[in-house]
Write a protein that holds these residues in place. Structure first.
Motif, mmCIF file in Angstrom:
data_model
loop_
_atom_site.group_PDB
_atom_site.id
_atom_site.type_symbol
_atom_site.label_atom_id
_atom_site.label_comp_id
_atom_site.label_asym_id
_atom_site.label_seq_id
_atom_site.Cartn_x
_atom_site.Cartn_y
_atom_site.Cartn_z
ATOM 1 N N LYS A 4 6.959 3.458 0.539
ATOM 2 C CA LYS A 4 7.273 4.887 0.365
ATOM 3 C C LYS A 4 7.091 5.668 1.661
ATOM 4 O O LYS A 4 6.605 6.805 1.665
ATOM 5 N N SER A 5 7.481 5.040 2.788
ATOM 6 C CA SER A 5 7.322 5.708 4.092
ATOM 7 C C SER A 5 8.179 6.971 4.194
ATOM 8 O O SER A 5 7.904 7.843 5.017
ATOM 9 N N ASP A 6 9.217 7.067 3.346
ATOM 10 C CA ASP A 6 10.075 8.267 3.362
ATOM 11 C C ASP A 6 9.327 9.511 2.881
ATOM 12 O O ASP A 6 9.785 10.645 3.099
ATOM 13 N N ALA A 31 13.723 3.438 -0.842
ATOM 14 C CA ALA A 31 14.705 4.498 -1.092
ATOM 15 C C ALA A 31 15.729 4.587 0.031
ATOM 16 O O ALA A 31 16.931 4.739 -0.208
ATOM 17 N N THR A 32 15.266 4.475 1.303
ATOM 18 C CA THR A 32 16.186 4.604 2.445
ATOM 19 C C THR A 32 16.569 3.250 3.036
ATOM 20 O O THR A 32 17.525 3.162 3.804
ATOM 21 N N VAL A 44 0.860 -1.186 0.000
ATOM 22 C CA VAL A 44 0.000 0.000 0.000
ATOM 23 C C VAL A 44 0.893 1.231 0.000
ATOM 24 O O VAL A 44 1.727 1.396 0.891
ATOM 25 N N SER A 45 0.721 2.095 -0.988
ATOM 26 C CA SER A 45 1.580 3.274 -1.103
ATOM 27 C C SER A 45 1.140 4.387 -0.156
ATOM 28 O O SER A 45 -0.045 4.704 -0.059
ATOM 29 N N LEU A 46 2.124 4.986 0.518
ATOM 30 C CA LEU A 46 1.849 6.139 1.378
ATOM 31 C C LEU A 46 1.986 7.449 0.609
ATOM 32 O O LEU A 46 1.876 8.521 1.183
ATOM 33 N N ALA A 47 2.204 7.349 -0.717
ATOM 34 C CA ALA A 47 2.295 8.550 -1.553
ATOM 35 C C ALA A 47 0.909 9.108 -1.855
ATOM 36 O O ALA A 47 0.779 10.241 -2.328
#
Length: 374
Positions: A162-164, A194-195, A131-134
């Motif tokens: 995408k928690s970043d 990404a992180t 599930v995307s957080l974007a």
């Protein structure tokens, strides 16, 4: 069987154990396969299916085989990614002769008017719902995915990708709490490809067994798969941050062995997630409502206006959110409609209920009209 044949058979079995173990081969599968081994067939796991052909990982490496012999009229019994199969040892083309009984099966309804079931993956231990957080959370969609996952027999896991992109830890904590309330009994894990945040925890979870990656297009499944694989195996397309949409990057279901152990099945982004005979799965997702329903005065309580309804009491007290009850009702109705298309008894029962409600509605309308004339 001669001594030489016995030696060849045991040698083939040990080769299969060594080469197939990373793909999930175990003593249970070996016992199931014994009748086919006696026929000289090779065991293998389906890593990809495409138009009547499939790629299979065997002791001889990856082979391509035809599924003509195991293509029944029932779409739920066709060969799919994750199946363990018995395949010809030689030939051009080779043929799949049978598949072993599935331990679990992830099934959804198709969008066709025939309302058939479609099997997405077989023999899955973990269903990872990406599930995307974007974009804004769609809790109803998460509940829908969870119902299918529980019904399949796999253990669901919700991964918030995408928690970043969430600006602060407090905001992220609130989002995790929202999903945990929506997913009782399910681990909710925020990650960032990404992180690298959360990837180590997810790697540990998927290292034991077979996992399937599920989610809509743009949820970050292919990026997540690459993070787990430690290489850019899956193609990734640019996703618009404003709405989380983009091109589908995965067009087939692919099974891949992970370097840290375990197996991953990546799936295309699912536009529609239709239920398919998933009443038990819905009950698992809404466990708190099912528990309340068991306390209702009437065992067949519809939780609408009945006296002594524990569900309505929880609604009035504010301990049960209205959104949860509405979502529960919606998924049960949808599932019932799907089942009724193939279940004549249930179809007749629903017809009777509809006629009774219609008669009730007409009677109420007539009573109101009569009262208005006085």
């Amino acid at each position: 069987m001669s001594h030489a044949s016995l030696h060849t058979s045991s040698s083939t079995t040990s080769d299969a154990q060594r080469s197939l173990a990373p793909y999930g081969w175990d003593a249970g599968w070996e016992a199931e396969f014994a009748p086919y081994a006696a026929q000289g067939l090779l065991p293998g796991r389906v890593v990809r299916v495409d138009r009547g052909q499939c790629d299979i990982h065997t002791a001889d490496g990856v082979v391509r085989a035809d599924t003509t012999y195991v293509t029944p009229h029932d779409p739920l019994r066709v060969v799919c990614t994750g199946d363990w199969v018995a395949v010809d040892p030689v030939g051009d083309p080779r043929f799949v002769r049978a598949y072993l009984p599935r331990r679990t099966a992830f099934v959804r309804s198709t969008s066709s008017s025939r309302s058939e079931g479609q099997i997405l993956a077989a023999n899955v231990d973990h269903a990872i719902i990406a599930v995307s957080l974007a974009v804004e959370l769609d809790l109803g969609r998460i509940e829908r995915f969870l119902a299918l996952a529980w019904e399949s027999g796999a253990q669901p896991l919700v991964v918030l990708t995408k928690s970043d992109l969430v600006p602060d830890a407090t905001g992220l904590s609130y989002l995790v709490d929202d999903v945990e309330t929506t997913a009782p009994g399910v681990q909710v894990l925020p990650v960032s490809s990404a992180t690298g945040d959360g990837i180590d925890v997810l790697t540990a979870v998927v290292s034991g067994g077979t996992s399937v990656l599920l989610g809509v297009s743009g949820a970050g499944k292919s990026t997540l798969a690459n993070a787990l694989l430690g290489a850019d195996v899956m193609e990734v397309q640019a996703i618009r941050d404003v709405d989380g949409k983009g091109r589908h990057t995965t067009t087939t279901r692919n099974l891949l062995a992970l370097p840290g152990g375990g197996v991953l099945i990546d799936t295309p982004g699912l536009r529609g997630v239709g239920l398919w005979d998933a009443e038990a799965g819905v009950g698992q997702v809404f466990a708190e409502i099912e528990e309340l329903a068991a306390r209702c005065r009437f065992h067949d309580c519809a939780h609408e206006s009945e006296p002594g309804c524990a569900v309505l009491a929880a609604l009035e007290e504010g301990t049960l959110p209205v959104r949860r009850l509405e979502s529960y009702r919606k998924l049960l109705r949808e599932n019932r409609r799907i089942v009724a298309k193939t279940d004549a008894r249930l179809r007749a029962e629903m017809g009777r209920e509809w006629r009774m409600k219609s008669a009730e509605g007409r009677a109420n309308f007539a009573a109101k009209r009569a009262g208005g004339r006085r």
